[in-house]
Design a protein around this motif. Structure first.
Motif, PDB file in Angstrom:
ATOM      1  N   GLU A  79       0.820  -1.206   0.000  1.00 51.47           N
ATOM      2  CA  GLU A  79       0.000   0.000   0.000  1.00 51.47           C
ATOM      3  C   GLU A  79       0.856   1.259   0.000  1.00 51.47           C
ATOM      4  OE1 GLU A  79      -3.148   0.189  -0.388  1.00 51.47           O
ATOM      5  OE2 GLU A  79      -3.615  -1.937  -0.287  1.00 51.47           O
ATOM      6  N   LEU A  80       2.004   1.217   0.666  1.00 49.40           N
ATOM      7  CA  LEU A  80       2.877   2.385   0.692  1.00 49.40           C
ATOM      8  C   LEU A  80       3.589   2.591  -0.641  1.00 49.40           C
ATOM      9  CD1 LEU A  80       4.555   2.091   4.210  1.00 49.40           C
ATOM     10  CD2 LEU A  80       3.012   3.902   3.451  1.00 49.40           C
ATOM     11  N   ARG A  81       3.946   1.474  -1.296  1.00 45.72           N
ATOM     12  CA  ARG A  81       4.746   1.582  -2.514  1.00 45.72           C
ATOM     13  C   ARG A  81       4.001   2.327  -3.622  1.00 45.72           C
ATOM     14  NH1 ARG A  81       6.087  -3.317  -2.763  1.00 45.72           N
ATOM     15  NH2 ARG A  81       4.376  -4.054  -4.084  1.00 45.72           N
ATOM     16  N   THR A  82       2.705   2.088  -3.751  1.00 40.49           N
ATOM     17  CA  THR A  82       1.959   2.692  -4.861  1.00 40.49           C
ATOM     18  C   THR A  82       1.911   4.217  -4.773  1.00 40.49           C
ATOM     19  OG1 THR A  82       0.630   0.684  -5.098  1.00 40.49           O
ATOM     20  CG2 THR A  82      -0.241   2.700  -6.087  1.00 40.49           C
ATOM     21  N   PRO A  83       1.438   4.815  -3.663  1.00 34.55           N
ATOM     22  CA  PRO A  83       1.420   6.290  -3.622  1.00 34.55           C
ATOM     23  C   PRO A  83       2.810   6.900  -3.573  1.00 34.55           C
ATOM     24  CG  PRO A  83       0.727   5.374  -1.513  1.00 34.55           C
ATOM     25  CD  PRO A  83       0.798   4.227  -2.468  1.00 34.55           C
ATOM     26  N   VAL A  84       3.761   6.220  -2.926  1.00 31.15           N
ATOM     27  CA  VAL A  84       5.123   6.769  -2.880  1.00 31.15           C
ATOM     28  C   VAL A  84       5.717   6.830  -4.280  1.00 31.15           C
ATOM     29  CG1 VAL A  84       7.479   6.280  -2.123  1.00 31.15           C
ATOM     30  CG2 VAL A  84       5.596   6.171  -0.489  1.00 31.15           C
ATOM     31  N   ALA A  85       5.520   5.757  -5.063  1.00 33.53           N
ATOM     32  CA  ALA A  85       6.049   5.735  -6.429  1.00 33.53           C
ATOM     33  C   ALA A  85       5.401   6.817  -7.286  1.00 33.53           C
ATOM     34  CB  ALA A  85       5.831   4.357  -7.051  1.00 33.53           C
ATOM     35  N   ALA A  86       4.061   6.956  -7.141  1.00 35.36           N
ATOM     36  CA  ALA A  86       3.362   7.972  -7.930  1.00 35.36           C
ATOM     37  C   ALA A  86       3.813   9.377  -7.526  1.00 35.36           C
ATOM     38  CB  ALA A  86       1.855   7.830  -7.749  1.00 35.36           C
ATOM     39  N   LEU A  87       3.943   9.612  -6.214  1.00 38.00           N
ATOM     40  CA  LEU A  87       4.363  10.924  -5.735  1.00 38.00           C
ATOM     41  C   LEU A  87       5.798  11.226  -6.166  1.00 38.00           C
ATOM     42  CD1 LEU A  87       3.683  13.400  -4.033  1.00 38.00           C
ATOM     43  CD2 LEU A  87       4.435  12.140  -2.008  1.00 38.00           C
ATOM     44  N   ARG A  88       6.669  10.231  -6.088  1.00 34.37           N
ATOM     45  CA  ARG A  88       8.050  10.438  -6.501  1.00 34.37           C
ATOM     46  C   ARG A  88       8.137  10.760  -7.994  1.00 34.37           C
ATOM     47  NH1 ARG A  88      13.054   6.065  -5.955  1.00 34.37           N
ATOM     48  NH2 ARG A  88      14.588   7.318  -7.077  1.00 34.37           N
ATOM     49  N   GLY A  89       7.380  10.012  -8.795  1.00 30.72           N
ATOM     50  CA  GLY A  89       7.398  10.254 -10.234  1.00 30.72           C
ATOM     51  C   GLY A  89       6.911  11.648 -10.585  1.00 30.72           C
ATOM     52  N   GLN A  90       5.839  12.072  -9.895  1.00 33.00           N
ATOM     53  CA  GLN A  90       5.308  13.406 -10.166  1.00 33.00           C
ATOM     54  C   GLN A  90       6.303  14.488  -9.772  1.00 33.00           C
ATOM     55  OE1 GLN A  90       2.710  13.917 -11.837  1.00 33.00           O
ATOM     56  NE2 GLN A  90       2.325  16.106 -11.599  1.00 33.00           N
ATOM     57  N   LEU A  91       6.938  14.331  -8.598  1.00 29.16           N
ATOM     58  CA  LEU A  91       7.907  15.334  -8.147  1.00 29.16           C
ATOM     59  C   LEU A  91       9.151  15.349  -9.040  1.00 29.16           C
ATOM     60  CD1 LEU A  91       7.677  14.879  -4.263  1.00 29.16           C
ATOM     61  CD2 LEU A  91       6.695  16.697  -5.673  1.00 29.16           C
ATOM     62  N   GLU A  92       9.583  14.170  -9.487  1.00 32.02           N
ATOM     63  CA  GLU A  92      10.721  14.121 -10.401  1.00 32.02           C
ATOM     64  C   GLU A  92      10.407  14.854 -11.706  1.00 32.02           C
ATOM     65  OE1 GLU A  92      11.614  10.019 -10.838  1.00 32.02           O
ATOM     66  OE2 GLU A  92      12.940   9.941  -9.078  1.00 32.02           O
ATOM     67  N   ASN A  93       9.199  14.688 -12.203  1.00 28.30           N
ATOM     68  CA  ASN A  93       8.800  15.399 -13.430  1.00 28.30           C
ATOM     69  C   ASN A  93       8.804  16.904 -13.227  1.00 28.30           C
ATOM     70  OD1 ASN A  93       8.475  13.011 -14.831  1.00 28.30           O
ATOM     71  ND2 ASN A  93       6.280  12.855 -14.387  1.00 28.30           N
ATOM     72  N   LEU A  94       8.340  17.328 -12.031  1.00 26.52           N
ATOM     73  CA  LEU A  94       8.342  18.761 -11.753  1.00 26.52           C
ATOM     74  C   LEU A  94       9.767  19.294 -11.652  1.00 26.52           C
ATOM     75  CD1 LEU A  94       5.474  18.958  -9.080  1.00 26.52           C
ATOM     76  CD2 LEU A  94       5.393  19.769 -11.442  1.00 26.52           C
ATOM     77  N   VAL A  95      10.646  18.548 -10.966  1.00 23.11           N
ATOM     78  CA  VAL A  95      12.031  18.996 -10.804  1.00 23.11           C
ATOM     79  C   VAL A  95      12.760  19.031 -12.149  1.00 23.11           C
ATOM     80  CG1 VAL A  95      14.267  18.396  -9.780  1.00 23.11           C
ATOM     81  CG2 VAL A  95      12.183  18.259  -8.407  1.00 23.11           C
ATOM     82  N   ASP A  96      12.516  18.010 -12.990  1.00 19.06           N
ATOM     83  CA  ASP A  96      13.205  17.923 -14.281  1.00 19.06           C
ATOM     84  C   ASP A  96      12.593  18.835 -15.332  1.00 19.06           C
ATOM     85  OD1 ASP A  96      14.849  16.057 -13.145  1.00 19.06           O
ATOM     86  OD2 ASP A  96      13.741  14.329 -13.924  1.00 19.06           O
ATOM     87  N   GLY A  97      11.482  19.477 -15.035  1.00 20.13           N
ATOM     88  CA  GLY A  97      10.848  20.365 -15.986  1.00 20.13           C
ATOM     89  C   GLY A  97      10.004  19.651 -17.017  1.00 20.13           C
ATOM     90  N   GLN A 100       4.875  21.126 -15.725  1.00 22.73           N
ATOM     91  CA  GLN A 100       4.868  22.402 -15.042  1.00 22.73           C
ATOM     92  C   GLN A 100       4.113  22.295 -13.716  1.00 22.73           C
ATOM     93  OE1 GLN A 100       6.624  25.035 -16.165  1.00 22.73           O
ATOM     94  NE2 GLN A 100       7.330  23.621 -17.770  1.00 22.73           N
ATOM     95  N   ALA A 101       4.475  23.153 -12.788  1.00 19.90           N
ATOM     96  CA  ALA A 101       3.811  23.144 -11.477  1.00 19.90           C
ATOM     97  C   ALA A 101       2.464  23.842 -11.570  1.00 19.90           C
ATOM     98  CB  ALA A 101       4.705  23.825 -10.443  1.00 19.90           C
TER      99      ALA A 101
END
Length: 361
Positions: free
Chosen positions: A141-159, A162-163
């Motif tokens: 249960e933790l892996r799914t939202p953590v992976a999604a949140l990490r992917g979204q934040l990585e996309n924001l950081v890498d440009g 957009q935020a």
């Protein structure tokens, strides 16, 4: 799955009735008395025979000691057999193997201890299984939202993205999912520790349900769930004495469960009325979802379960388990009722969950 543990087969002599001549005696103290009496009697008889035969004491005494020891060993082996089995079982349990058999044919204190040990081993095995399942399910249960949140934040950081409000909403949704899981796990820890105390108050059902539905509808809209809500309380001034926080937790979990499983445009109906015999109040939530299979009506209230399978609908799989716990604290019950929808009536499925609360918790 627990790794297989190689164990030697139990000695068949341990449970052979012929090697346990004292097994029918009801007390371990009586067995010890019989053991001492038999050993002394045999030693005295052999000494008397040695004197009658004119044998020298240097010959008779060693023979008497050896024979007495053999008889003692034969009688004592059956008395201590369950103890040896429990020793082997305890060593196996330390390695994760709870399958070692313990044969207790006597009715004395050792036999009672063996029976209690068997029950303890079974309880420990179930506890160990639940612990492993809990760790596995929480990790999933933790892996799914953590992976999604990490992917979204990585996309924001890498440009890459957009935020903007849409991307931030995705991150917020996954964060809220993590928060719900943590809250549920904390509730379960309080449940297991038994540290929750109720604070009963008089709850006015109509405004209480409206507040709960308003919050649930906001959450559903944030998820993009297009569902409709109806509330029916009869009589409108219906009240119940209960802990508002815990009952809100129950209703919120039921509404969240209903909104996640309702189809687009579906209707969720929340009703409340006095009990059939005026001895309490029932609260009912029903939706237009696929429903719960008849054979899974109890299973859905277990942790991390949804209709007989691991939860994969976006919830934590803990909501109904927590709801059952909170209702039980009030002395009430929660159950899946038969559904009057034709399709559900024919298949045995149901989307109706009722909470019954007593007049006084």
């Amino acid at each position: 799955m627990r790794p297989a543990v190689s164990m030697s087969a139990p000695d068949p002599r341990e449970s052979a009735p012929g090697l346990r001549p004292l097994r029918l005696l009801p007390s371990f103290k009586v067995k010890l008395g019989v053991l001492v009496a038999v050993s002394v009697t045999v030693a005295a008889a052999l000494a008397w025979l040695g004197v009658r035969a004119g044998l020298h004491p240097l010959i008779t005494i060693p023979v008497i000691v050896i024979i007495a020891l053999v008889i003692t060993q034969i009688l004592a082996r059956g008395m201590t057999s369950p103890l040896r089995q429990m020793t082997r079982a305890a060593q196996a349990m330390a390695r994760g193997d709870y399958s070692q058999p313990i044969t207790a044919t006597s009715r004395d204190e050792v036999g009672q201890l063996a029976e209690a040990f068997t029950v303890m081993a079974r309880d420990l095995e179930e506890t160990d299984r639940m612990r492993r399942d809990l760790v596995a399910n929480v990790s999933h249960e933790l892996r799914t939202p953590v992976a999604a949140l990490r992917g979204q934040l990585e996309n924001l950081v890498d440009g890459v993205t957009q935020a903007d409000p849409a991307s931030l909403q995705v991150a917020l949704t996954e964060t809220e999912r993590l928060s719900r899981l943590v809250d549920h796990l904390l509730d379960l820890s309080r449940l297991d520790a038994g540290v929750i105390q109720l604070d009963p108050q008089t709850i006015e059902i109509t405004p209480f349900l409206h507040e709960a539905v308003d919050h649930a509808s906001l959450v559903a809209r944030a998820r993009g769930r297009d569902v409709h809500w109806t509330i029916d309380v009869r009589p409108a001034d219906l009240t119940v004495d209960a802990d508002p926080e815990r009952i809100h937790q129950v209703i919120a979990n039921l509404l969240d469960n209903a909104s996640r499983h309702s189809p687009a445009g579906g209707r969720i109906r929340v009703t409340a009325a006095p009990g059939e015999h005026g001895d309490g109040v029932w609260l009912e939530v029903r939706d237009d979802g696929p429903g719960i299979a008849f054979e899974d009506r109890e299973l859905v209230f277990e942790r991390f379960q949804r209709g007989g399978s691991a939860d994969s609908s976006g919830g934590t799989g803990l909501g109904l388990a927590i709801a059952r716990w909170a209702v039980a604290l009030h002395g009430g019950r929660i159950e899946v009722l038969d559904d009057d929808l034709p399709a559900h009536r024919e298949s045995g499925r149901s989307s109706v969950i009722r909470v019954t609360l007593p007049t006084k918790p």
